[in-house]
Design a protein around this motif. Structure first.
Motif, mmCIF file in Angstrom:
data_model
loop_
_atom_site.group_PDB
_atom_site.id
_atom_site.type_symbol
_atom_site.label_atom_id
_atom_site.label_comp_id
_atom_site.label_asym_id
_atom_site.label_seq_id
_atom_site.Cartn_x
_atom_site.Cartn_y
_atom_site.Cartn_z
ATOM 1 N N VAL A 63 0.642 -1.252 -0.022
ATOM 2 C CA VAL A 63 0.129 0.005 0.065
ATOM 3 C C VAL A 63 0.808 1.247 0.125
ATOM 4 O O VAL A 63 2.051 1.322 0.274
ATOM 5 N N ALA A 64 0.249 2.290 -0.320
ATOM 6 C CA ALA A 64 0.965 4.016 -0.141
ATOM 7 C C ALA A 64 -0.224 4.680 -0.034
ATOM 8 O O ALA A 64 -1.298 4.345 -0.720
ATOM 9 N N TRP A 65 -0.197 5.771 0.593
ATOM 10 C CA TRP A 65 -0.963 6.876 1.060
ATOM 11 C C TRP A 65 -0.390 8.239 0.527
ATOM 12 O O TRP A 65 0.666 8.617 0.968
ATOM 13 N N LEU A 83 1.992 11.025 1.808
ATOM 14 C CA LEU A 83 3.092 11.248 1.072
ATOM 15 C C LEU A 83 2.469 12.574 0.131
ATOM 16 O O LEU A 83 1.325 12.767 -0.397
ATOM 17 N N PRO A 84 3.684 13.462 -0.556
ATOM 18 C CA PRO A 84 3.108 14.518 -1.150
ATOM 19 C C PRO A 84 2.779 13.946 -2.652
ATOM 20 O O PRO A 84 3.345 13.095 -3.082
ATOM 21 N N ILE A 90 -1.712 13.426 -9.513
ATOM 22 C CA ILE A 90 -2.632 14.643 -9.247
ATOM 23 C C ILE A 90 -3.254 14.864 -10.958
ATOM 24 O O ILE A 90 -4.541 15.111 -11.165
ATOM 25 N N GLY A 91 -2.638 14.240 -12.140
ATOM 26 C CA GLY A 91 -3.279 14.233 -13.235
ATOM 27 C C GLY A 91 -4.696 13.289 -13.274
ATOM 28 O O GLY A 91 -5.889 13.873 -13.922
ATOM 29 N N ILE A 92 -4.465 11.865 -12.634
ATOM 30 C CA ILE A 92 -5.587 10.986 -12.552
ATOM 31 C C ILE A 92 -6.571 11.555 -11.503
ATOM 32 O O ILE A 92 -7.723 11.434 -11.855
ATOM 33 N N ASN A 102 -16.798 15.720 -7.535
ATOM 34 C CA ASN A 102 -16.435 15.662 -6.273
ATOM 35 C C ASN A 102 -14.906 16.039 -5.986
ATOM 36 O O ASN A 102 -14.164 15.495 -6.755
ATOM 37 N N LYS A 103 -14.633 16.689 -5.007
ATOM 38 C CA LYS A 103 -13.022 17.066 -4.846
ATOM 39 C C LYS A 103 -12.733 16.168 -3.667
ATOM 40 O O LYS A 103 -13.263 15.749 -2.798
ATOM 41 N N PHE A 104 -11.312 15.646 -4.032
ATOM 42 C CA PHE A 104 -10.603 14.397 -3.067
ATOM 43 C C PHE A 104 -9.388 15.131 -2.685
ATOM 44 O O PHE A 104 -8.624 15.995 -3.579
ATOM 45 N N ASN A 105 -8.976 14.817 -1.689
ATOM 46 C CA ASN A 105 -7.854 15.312 -1.041
ATOM 47 C C ASN A 105 -6.785 14.393 -0.677
ATOM 48 O O ASN A 105 -5.544 14.406 0.102
ATOM 49 N N SER A 106 -7.044 13.042 -0.958
ATOM 50 C CA SER A 106 -6.174 11.880 -0.643
ATOM 51 C C SER A 106 -6.393 10.539 -1.504
ATOM 52 O O SER A 106 -7.410 10.601 -2.226
#
Length: 203
Positions: A63-65, A83-84, A90-92, A102-106
């Motif tokens: 996994v990665a977050w 992680l940044p 960002i493109g996906i 819908n806006k996603f932040n993670s």
């Protein structure tokens, strides 16, 4: 009016007490195999320890977050600090946001290396996600069936949705209250799969 009625490529899966939508071919900007290889090679994957029923197990996948600052995520005894964002993620994300409105932040990335990797049945109902979270899932690589099982009607049959490479799955509304979902191991050898599940953490 249905939120996604204007998007003819999105099919609503008929599940009582749930809002699940599926699009088999979603434009992510680059060929699927190119993005899959980049993610496998470039993401700092981790295999987490999970605590269940008083015992500790290794997660049967990597996994990665990634996310905005302050979007830490906790589940099954795991704490993930974000992680940044990378340019490719960002493109996906922007393409997913344009469809879901819908806006996603993670985003949680799951790397299924072969047929032996899996994800147990669960609901994404952690308090950080809010009451009725919208989760958008992009799949790349080997096809794997997503299993959905009602929590309210134990005797109901398990629903299978085969997630194709480049597909988009959206779960929203009361889906997490009423259903569990997961990815089972496969008997036959299959190639790698990476799944990106975009979320909004309440901060």
């Amino acid at each position: 009016m249905d939120l996604f009625s204007a998007f003819t490529d999105l099919e609503r899966i008929p599940l009582p007490g749930a809002e699940v939508y599926y699009q088999s071919s979603f434009d992510i900007g680059l060929p699927h195999d190119v993005i899959l290889k980049r993610l496998i090679d470039e993401v700092p994957w981790r295999q987490q320890d999970v605590k269940l029923w008083g015992k500790t197990f290794k997660q049967p996948r990597l996994v990665a977050w990634f996310g905005d600052e302050g979007t830490a995520y906790r589940y099954s005894g795991i704490y993930l600090s974000p992680l940044p964002w990378t340019d490719i993620l960002i493109g996906i994300k922007r393409r997913v946001e344009s469809v879901t409105k819908n806006k996603f932040n993670s985003v949680l990335l799951n790397y299924y290396r072969d047929n032996n990797d899996s994800m147990g049945m669960h609901s994404d109902d952690e308090k950080e996600l809010g009451h009725n979270p919208t989760i958008a899932s992009v799949s790349l690589g080997a096809e794997r069936p997503l299993l959905l099982k009602s929590k309210r009607i134990p005797e109901s049959r398990t629903i299978k949705i085969v997630l194709a490479s480049g597909s988009l799955l959206i779960m929203k509304g009361e889906t997490q209250h009423n259903y569990r979902h997961g990815i089972a191991k496969e008997r036959q050898a299959i190639g790698p799969r990476v799944n990106l599940t975009f979320r909004t953490i309440l901060v």
